[in-house]
Design an enzyme around this catalytic site. Sequence first.
Site, PDB file in Angstrom:
ATOM      1  N   GLU A 172      22.659 -18.469  67.281  1.00 17.65           N
ATOM      2  CA  GLU A 172      23.384 -18.308  68.549  1.00 17.65           C
ATOM      3  C   GLU A 172      22.794 -19.109  69.707  1.00 17.65           C
ATOM      4  OE1 GLU A 172      23.807 -14.078  69.146  1.00 17.65           O
ATOM      5  OE2 GLU A 172      24.628 -13.773  67.148  1.00 17.65           O
ATOM      6  N   GLU A 199      28.162 -13.125  58.174  1.00 19.45           N
ATOM      7  CA  GLU A 199      28.121 -11.764  58.753  1.00 19.45           C
ATOM      8  C   GLU A 199      29.524 -11.160  58.814  1.00 19.45           C
ATOM      9  OE1 GLU A 199      26.011 -11.613  62.501  1.00 19.45           O
ATOM     10  OE2 GLU A 199      24.544 -13.098  61.858  1.00 19.45           O
TER      11      GLU A 199
HETATM   12  O1  G3I Z   1      14.147   0.176  64.217  1.00 17.26           O
HETATM   13  C1  G3I Z   1      14.271   0.717  65.542  1.00 17.26           C
HETATM   14  C2  G3I Z   1      13.840   2.155  65.556  1.00 17.26           C
HETATM   15  O2  G3I Z   1      12.482   2.231  65.215  1.00 17.26           O
HETATM   16  C3  G3I Z   1      14.110   2.740  66.946  1.00 17.26           C
HETATM   17  O3  G3I Z   1      13.810   4.078  66.949  1.00 17.26           O
HETATM   18  C4  G3I Z   1      15.572   2.564  67.323  1.00 17.26           C
HETATM   19  C5  G3I Z   1      15.884   3.074  68.730  1.00 17.26           C
HETATM   20  O4  G3I Z   1      16.703   2.192  69.428  1.00 17.26           O
HETATM   21  O5  G3I Z   1      15.867   1.201  67.282  1.00 17.26           O
HETATM   22  C6  G3I Z   1      15.715   0.618  65.999  1.00 17.26           C
HETATM   23  O6  G3I Z   1      16.014  -0.740  66.091  1.00 17.26           O
HETATM   24  C7  G3I Z   1      17.386  -1.077  66.185  1.00 17.26           C
HETATM   25  C8  G3I Z   1      17.682  -2.003  65.023  1.00 17.26           C
HETATM   26  O7  G3I Z   1      19.000  -2.501  65.135  1.00 17.26           O
HETATM   27  C9  G3I Z   1      17.528  -1.324  63.671  1.00 17.26           C
HETATM   28  O8  G3I Z   1      18.536  -0.412  63.447  1.00 17.26           O
HETATM   29  C10 G3I Z   1      17.609  -1.767  67.508  1.00 17.26           C
HETATM   30  O9  G3I Z   1      17.485  -0.849  68.579  1.00 17.26           O
HETATM   31  C11 G3I Z   1      18.995  -2.384  67.544  1.00 17.26           C
HETATM   32  O10 G3I Z   1      19.138  -3.183  68.713  1.00 17.26           O
HETATM   33  C12 G3I Z   1      19.191  -3.248  66.331  1.00 17.26           C
HETATM   34  O11 G3I Z   1      20.490  -3.770  66.385  1.00 17.26           O
HETATM   35  C13 G3I Z   1      20.767  -4.886  65.562  1.00 17.26           C
HETATM   36  C14 G3I Z   1      21.147  -6.068  66.441  1.00 17.26           C
HETATM   37  O12 G3I Z   1      21.555  -7.160  65.641  1.00 17.26           O
HETATM   38  C15 G3I Z   1      19.978  -6.533  67.298  1.00 17.26           C
HETATM   39  O13 G3I Z   1      18.922  -6.982  66.502  1.00 17.26           O
HETATM   40  C16 G3I Z   1      21.920  -4.522  64.632  1.00 17.26           C
HETATM   41  O14 G3I Z   1      21.466  -3.525  63.710  1.00 17.26           O
HETATM   42  C17 G3I Z   1      22.377  -5.748  63.863  1.00 17.26           C
HETATM   43  O15 G3I Z   1      23.519  -5.423  63.124  1.00 17.26           O
HETATM   44  C18 G3I Z   1      22.674  -6.878  64.837  1.00 17.26           C
HETATM   45  O16 G3I Z   1      22.996  -8.033  64.085  1.00 17.26           O
HETATM   46  C19 G3I Z   1      23.469  -9.176  64.812  1.00 17.26           C
HETATM   47  C20 G3I Z   1      22.966 -10.411  64.080  1.00 17.26           C
HETATM   48  O17 G3I Z   1      21.567 -10.385  63.974  1.00 17.26           O
HETATM   49  C21 G3I Z   1      23.409 -11.683  64.795  1.00 17.26           C
HETATM   50  N1  G3I Z   1      24.857 -11.707  64.950  1.00 17.26           N
HETATM   51  C22 G3I Z   1      25.425 -10.523  65.583  1.00 17.26           C
HETATM   52  C23 G3I Z   1      25.003  -9.261  64.839  1.00 17.26           C
HETATM   53  C24 G3I Z   1      25.632  -8.038  65.436  1.00 17.26           C
HETATM   54  O18 G3I Z   1      25.163  -7.821  66.741  1.00 17.26           O
END
Ligand code: G3I
Length: 343
Positions: free
Chosen positions: A135, A241
Amino acid sequence: MSQKKLDEPGLKNVSEFPIGTAVNINRLINDDALMSLQILNFNSITATSDMKMQSILPAENQFNWKKSDTILYYAKKHNQRVFGHNLIWHSSTPKWVEEKGNKDSLWLGEFMKDYIHKYVGRYKGKVAGWDVVNEAFESKGGAYRKTFWYNNLGKEYIANAFRYAHEADPDAVLFYNDFNIERDTLKLQAVLNMVKDFKKEGVPIHGIGFQMHIRMDTPDEVIAYSLKKAAETGLQIHLSEVDIIFNSHNDERLGGIENYSSITDEMKLAQEEKYKNLVLMYRRIVPKEQQFGITVWDFTDRDSWIKGFFNMKDWPTIYDEDLKPKPAYNGFLEGLKEKTKKK
Ligand code: G3I
């Protein structure tokens, strides 16, 4: 592990190219039903979050390989390809890197090199390919996104990330990955221009990742056009994705526009058709030798990121909330099975 009796034949078993899914590894290995479906359908695995910088290096000098090692172990056990997502992404850059990098861009350049060398080097020969940069362009249009990396290192950070990854594993397939490039032709053109420049300069780029977070009203003709343009580069093409939503959004967190709050049979059938067409377009337009695979982003409506991120209801994936296959599953399957003219 309690084995569930399943009617689904398994997507990977009818496909000529790898079929992947993104997963949260802890959630996966602690849920037998989910794991059975994952093993049944997929032969490629990507981490939704567990292999991003925020997870690998949350604090200075504290590499955290636990989850990435578990993914590699799981993949080996179940004979799946590991796809690395991702090396450099503004949204997963840890705070400590931003704080240090904003004060010292020379340090940042060295840090990026060292991080990529260590990380890709650790999994040399084991991770088949990487989203090297994720991105780097604005959501819409063709401008470079003015991220922390761009602001401190200039656009050269992208080329350098590819160079470092290639140094660490010359056999890994290196991708540039982005969203909206299947529907925004200006944005696609900007990516293609970058690819052209990279080729001229000998920057080792091997693939384009179409995230393919699409909506029911994303026109198939536009997707077909974009796939064709990208395939003309000769690079590997990964639908990296995939999910398909009914509602809409403004690309921002909590920016959902919920036009539908429930799903009808008619909508389910329309989604079946959309999944089928997407798979068919990939098979018909992308030459066989450039088909890196199709990866879905989570495979159940229960686990999908859409609801939480956009704060709206939706039904984006191929399995429903109760882990039952949806018509969308059948659409995906039919898209894989239907005879197409050989390229
Ligand atoms: O693992 C922590 C956990 O320890 C904590 O307690 C909890 C509280 O917020 O957060 C957990 O982490 C989360 C993580 O996902 C694991 O579930 C993060 O907050 C959350 O922001 C994270 O979101 C991910 C996001 O990317 C940001 O990294 C989504 O699962 C994931 O589906 C999303 O994927 C992105 C691709 O990388 C790029 N393209 C878009 C796509 C969708 O947004």
